[in-house]
Every structure is written in structure tokens, then in C-alpha cells.
Design a protein around this motif. Structure first.
Motif, mmCIF file in Angstrom:
data_model
loop_
_atom_site.group_PDB
_atom_site.id
_atom_site.type_symbol
_atom_site.label_atom_id
_atom_site.label_comp_id
_atom_site.label_asym_id
_atom_site.label_seq_id
_atom_site.Cartn_x
_atom_site.Cartn_y
_atom_site.Cartn_z
ATOM 1 N N ARG A 159 0.829 -1.206 0.000
ATOM 2 C CA ARG A 159 0.000 0.000 0.000
ATOM 3 C C ARG A 159 0.862 1.253 0.000
ATOM 4 N N ARG A 160 1.929 1.238 0.779
ATOM 5 C CA ARG A 160 2.849 2.386 0.804
ATOM 6 C C ARG A 160 3.485 2.615 -0.555
ATOM 7 N N GLN A 161 3.624 1.564 -1.327
ATOM 8 C CA GLN A 161 4.169 1.677 -2.676
ATOM 9 C C GLN A 161 3.108 2.127 -3.672
ATOM 10 N N GLY A 162 1.870 2.273 -3.200
ATOM 11 C CA GLY A 162 0.802 2.750 -4.060
ATOM 12 C C GLY A 162 -0.016 1.661 -4.723
ATOM 13 N N LEU A 163 0.160 0.425 -4.298
ATOM 14 C CA LEU A 163 -0.589 -0.683 -4.891
ATOM 15 C C LEU A 163 -1.937 -0.845 -4.200
ATOM 16 N N ALA A 164 -2.951 -1.126 -4.982
ATOM 17 C CA ALA A 164 -4.290 -1.366 -4.439
ATOM 18 C C ALA A 164 -4.362 -2.827 -4.003
ATOM 19 N N VAL A 165 -4.354 -3.040 -2.701
ATOM 20 C CA VAL A 165 -4.370 -4.401 -2.164
ATOM 21 C C VAL A 165 -5.136 -4.403 -0.849
ATOM 22 N N GLU A 166 -5.884 -5.476 -0.639
ATOM 23 C CA GLU A 166 -6.659 -5.659 0.587
ATOM 24 C C GLU A 166 -6.244 -6.973 1.238
ATOM 25 N N PHE A 167 -6.081 -6.939 2.539
ATOM 26 C CA PHE A 167 -5.714 -8.136 3.295
ATOM 27 C C PHE A 167 -6.692 -9.272 3.025
ATOM 28 N N ARG A 168 -7.983 -8.972 3.064
ATOM 29 C CA ARG A 168 -8.993 -10.023 2.905
ATOM 30 C C ARG A 168 -8.876 -10.731 1.553
ATOM 31 N N ASP A 169 -8.470 -10.004 0.524
ATOM 32 C CA ASP A 169 -8.317 -10.629 -0.788
ATOM 33 C C ASP A 169 -7.149 -11.605 -0.804
ATOM 34 N N LEU A 170 -6.048 -11.205 -0.177
ATOM 35 C CA LEU A 170 -4.883 -12.089 -0.138
ATOM 36 C C LEU A 170 -5.122 -13.292 0.760
ATOM 37 N N ALA A 171 -5.786 -13.061 1.888
ATOM 38 C CA ALA A 171 -6.062 -14.154 2.829
ATOM 39 C C ALA A 171 -7.066 -15.155 2.262
ATOM 40 N N ALA A 172 -7.954 -14.697 1.395
ATOM 41 C CA ALA A 172 -8.981 -15.578 0.833
ATOM 42 C C ALA A 172 -8.377 -16.692 -0.016
ATOM 43 N N GLU A 173 -7.286 -16.397 -0.702
ATOM 44 C CA GLU A 173 -6.625 -17.393 -1.544
ATOM 45 C C GLU A 173 -5.119 -17.138 -1.487
ATOM 46 N N PRO A 174 -4.460 -17.647 -0.448
ATOM 47 C CA PRO A 174 -3.055 -17.327 -0.216
ATOM 48 C C PRO A 174 -2.075 -18.155 -1.052
ATOM 49 N N THR A 175 -2.055 -17.885 -2.344
ATOM 50 C CA THR A 175 -1.073 -18.510 -3.227
ATOM 51 C C THR A 175 -0.447 -17.428 -4.095
ATOM 52 N N ILE A 176 0.746 -17.665 -4.562
ATOM 53 C CA ILE A 176 1.436 -16.717 -5.443
ATOM 54 C C ILE A 176 0.618 -16.509 -6.719
ATOM 55 N N ASP A 177 0.088 -17.598 -7.282
ATOM 56 C CA ASP A 177 -0.699 -17.485 -8.517
ATOM 57 C C ASP A 177 -1.931 -16.602 -8.324
ATOM 58 N N ALA A 178 -2.658 -16.807 -7.226
ATOM 59 C CA ALA A 178 -3.860 -16.012 -6.969
ATOM 60 C C ALA A 178 -3.501 -14.551 -6.718
ATOM 61 N N TRP A 179 -2.433 -14.311 -5.969
ATOM 62 C CA TRP A 179 -2.023 -12.941 -5.684
ATOM 63 C C TRP A 179 -1.590 -12.225 -6.959
ATOM 64 N N THR A 180 -0.882 -12.933 -7.834
ATOM 65 C CA THR A 180 -0.451 -12.339 -9.102
ATOM 66 C C THR A 180 -1.670 -11.903 -9.906
#
Length: 110
Positions: free
Chosen positions: A73-94
Motif C-alpha cells: 500500500r505504501r508503494q501505491g498498490l491497491a491491495v486488501e488483506f482479505r483478498d490475499l487471505a482468501a486465496e493465499p497462493t502466489i498465482d492467486a495474488w499475481t
């Protein structure tokens, strides 16, 4: 000539010292970038983290995940914890970062 220089030492790469929503959206991290970030958190070599591996089962806890979210977020990326936690894989995050970067907002808000 007087020996003084003006340099920024903000400690972040890819930004010019601005915060907020003004300016261009940074490029989403690649799967290699994500692997490196996770690798540093869990102490597993990045080459050993499969794209479809559950990062929680590999040792990435919620606190570490929140630290990653805060950094991005500090780098300016739109990201939410809940989205990453919902599917915690590199492929899903990408995929999530790519979708958020294309829309300029977190995927859950579309």
C-alpha cells in the motif's frame, strides 16, 4: 560546486515521495516479486515456493501477510488483506494484483 546535493532517502523504490492517489499507478508485482517478498517473510528460498502452494501452510501468518499489505500500500498498490487471505497462493495474488492494477482499485471493490 559547493558540495551540497539534494537527494531523497525515502527508502522506497518506484516512488517519488508522493503519497495518496495522485500520480501514475505503480506496476503490479510479478510472481517473482511476490515470491521474493514471501520468501523473506518465511525463510524459504523463493525457488522452492510453488505458484499454487498455500502460503499459510508454508508458514506465512496473518501478521506477516498484513506487513506485506502495508508495504505494498505504501508503494501505491491497491491491495486488501482479505483478498490475499482468501486465496493465499502466489498465482492467486499475481492475478489479483494484475486485476487491481488494470482497474486501479482492489478486486473486491469492483
Amino acid at each position: 560546486m559547493d558540495g551540497t546535493t539534494s537527494t531523497s532517502t525515502s527508502g522506497t523504490t518506484g516512488t517519488t515521495g508522493t503519497t495518496g492517489t495522485a500520480g501514475p499507478t505503480p506496476a503490479p508485482p510479478t510472481s517473482a516479486d511476490l515470491r521474493e517478498s514471501v520468501s523473506a517473510m518465511i525463510g524459504t528460498p523463493s525457488g522452492e515456493i510453488a505458484g499454487d502452494a498455500n502460503l499459510v501452510l508454508l508458514g506465512l501468518g496473518s501478521l506477516e501477510m498484513m506487513r506485506l499489505v502495508t508495504r505494498w500500500r505504501r508503494q501505491g498498490l491497491a491491495v486488501e488483506f482479505r483478498d490475499l487471505a482468501a486465496e493465499p497462493t502466489i498465482d492467486a495474488w499475481t492475478e489479483r494484483f494484475a486485476a487491481a492494477g488494470a482497474k486501479g482499485q482492489p478486486e473486491a471493490d469492483r
